[in-house]
Design a protein around this motif. Structure first.
Motif, PDB file in Angstrom:
ATOM      1  N   TRP A  33       0.853  -1.186   0.000  1.00 42.62           N
ATOM      2  CA  TRP A  33       0.000   0.000   0.000  1.00 42.62           C
ATOM      3  C   TRP A  33       0.892   1.241   0.000  1.00 42.62           C
ATOM      4  O   TRP A  33       1.912   1.297   0.698  1.00 42.62           O
ATOM      5  N   ASN A  53      -9.454  -1.069   2.076  1.00 40.57           N
ATOM      6  CA  ASN A  53      -8.864  -0.826   0.760  1.00 40.57           C
ATOM      7  C   ASN A  53      -9.297   0.541   0.241  1.00 40.57           C
ATOM      8  O   ASN A  53     -10.484   0.868   0.249  1.00 40.57           O
ATOM      9  N   ALA A  55      -8.492   2.565  -3.302  1.00 35.30           N
ATOM     10  CA  ALA A  55      -7.842   2.404  -4.603  1.00 35.30           C
ATOM     11  C   ALA A  55      -8.252   3.530  -5.536  1.00 35.30           C
ATOM     12  O   ALA A  55      -9.394   4.010  -5.498  1.00 35.30           O
ATOM     13  N   ASN A 447      -2.955   1.673  -5.085  1.00 34.42           N
ATOM     14  CA  ASN A 447      -3.601   1.134  -3.890  1.00 34.42           C
ATOM     15  C   ASN A 447      -3.027   1.851  -2.671  1.00 34.42           C
ATOM     16  O   ASN A 447      -1.826   1.778  -2.409  1.00 34.42           O
TER      17      ASN A 447
END
Length: 448
Positions: A33, A53, A55, A447
């Motif tokens: 990440w 997450n 993104a 990400n």
């Protein structure tokens, strides 16, 4: 007062070589990440069942030549996704249970709409697959999935996209028709893929070691696709139900040295009323959809294949992969009768770049001959011929469209990738008068 840079340089030097900051190296090639693992807290939360997450994906495209409007311009489309995956077995001691919540935001412009296609016909595919379904915030996922019978039976319920579980396919390309499930592109008035979601429930059952059967029931609600209804949860405007069925085989064939493959055949029936593409109740050809007859249902059939052909250095994550997708739609109610897609990608061709890949894909559309009959009749009634193509009242005659893409995916790290590509569009929208187009594109994925 005189300021010396030496103490500042020393402080920065110590800081950026400390253990804490070394854990946060956004451009390190092993970084999962960009924002790091939060000093270990992110991995700790994942072990407890909480995965987060964030993104971002941007897709740029410009027409190098051809298209309906050959004036060159760079267009950008992008999407943010904010998701949480919860392992409820770890969190609440619920065996084989997961939940997901994902919110997305799309924005940008479409090269295909503005430069490639005749606005009277449109392009069946798109040079930027991330564009579409409105430039707005959406509740893309809100579901819970529970496993039974030693997890051989899985039941999933909530808000989701149809191709998350049916007619699903690999996405290794920027061109829309080469990315993911195909039905959302040809029967998109009832089959909604991500980022649009609808209420649904589905069942997947593993009845043999390499065989699965899936089915489900999903609402058909046009309100879900509207830009202003990204968080629509009611079912007041539902027009019916869509019922998919899919048989899945996941063998390791001796023909391919025991490499994994996935073979699927499926079909759906929609109980929502659908307009005929050509005729009214009396069998007369009608140019306007409002005058054409209604059908009680709509259906499609699909075939999906994905197979690894070669493993480089006996590594199943590297080598040559192929996917093939075919759809066969209801001729009475669907503009595109059939589609065919064939794609190849080679991952890890270079030992120094084991996660990079090269992709080549082909996607073809066949327009329903009944649609062409309607378009020809419409022009004849107005006494227009192909010579009158520039007339705004002329209905372009649609035949077939072919999309080809060649790309290279530069996987800098699990957190950062760049995919430059070249696309070729033959007969955009199936209209012979529109020049074939060359497109240069670039996907950037981050990400956080």
């Amino acid at each position: 007062m005189k300021f010396s840079v030496t103490p500042l340089v020393m402080i920065l030097s110590v800081t950026f070589t400390s253990h804490t900051v070394l854990a946060f190296q956004p451009f390190a090639q092993d970084q999962k990440w960009i924002l790091g693992d939060w000093n270990g807290k992110r991995n700790e939360l994942a072990q407890q069942g909480y995965q987060f997450n964030v993104a971002f994906q941007n897709e740029s495209a410009t027409n190098l030549s051809g298209g309906y409007n050959n004036s060159q311009k760079l267009f950008n489309a992008n999407q943010w996704a904010f998701g949480t995956l919860l392992d409820l077995e770890k969190i609440a001691n619920w065996d084989n249970t997961q939940a997901n919540i994902t919110i997305t935001k799309r924005d940008g412009q479409s090269l295909s709409n503005d430069r490639i296609s005749d606005p009277r016909a449109g392009q069946f595919s798109s040079a930027q697959e991330i564009y579409g379904r409105g430039q707005s915030w959406r509740l893309t996922n809100a579901w819970i999935k529970k496993g039974f019978v030693d997890n051989h039976l899985q039941i999933k319920f909530g808000r989701m996209g149809l191709s998350d579980d049916f007619n699903a396919s690999q996405c290794e390309f920027q061109n829309l028709m080469l990315c993911g499930g195909q039905l959302g592109k040809t029967v998109g008035d009832i089959w909604f893929n991500s980022p649009v979601s609808q209420w649904g429930i589905n069942f997947k059952y593993q009845f043999l070691p390499t065989w699965w059967m899936g089915t489900g029931i999903y609402e058909v609600n046009p309100e879900n696709a509207l830009e202003k209804h990204g968080f629509n949860l009611d079912m007041q405007e539902s027009k019916g139900a869509l019922i998919p069925v899919e048989l899945i085989w996941k063998p390791k064939l001796d023909l391919f040295n025991g490499l994994s493959g996935e073979y699927k055949i499926g079909a759906f029936l929609s109980t929502a009323e659908a307009k005929d593409v050509k005729k009214d109740e009396n069998g007369e050809i009608q140019a306007k959809a409002v005058n054409r007859k209604w059908h009680d249902s709509k259906h499609s059939i699909w075939l999906n294949v994905q197979q690894q052909l070669i493993a480089r250095n006996n590594d199943p994550k590297r080598g040559l992969f192929v996917s093939a997708n075919f759809t066969f739609n209801d001729k009475a109610t669907t503009v595109v009768e059939t589609t065919q897609q064939l794609a190849f990608w080679y991952k890890g061709a270079f030992d120094r770049r084991p996660n990079d890949s090269v992709g080549l894909g082909f996607a073809h559309f066949d327009v329903n001959e009944r649609v062409r009959e309607r378009q020809n009749t419409s022009n004849q009634l107005l006494e227009l011929t192909q010579a009158d193509y520039a007339n705004p009242l002329y209905s372009p005659i649609q035949h077939t469209e072919l999309n080809i893409e060649l790309n290279y995916n530069f996987q800098w790290s699990p957190a950062i990738s760049l995919r430059p590509n070249i696309q070729y569009v033959y007969q955009p929208g199936g209209v012979k008068q529109v020049d074939n187009a060359w497109v240069a594109g670039l996907i950037m994925k981050l990400n956080f």
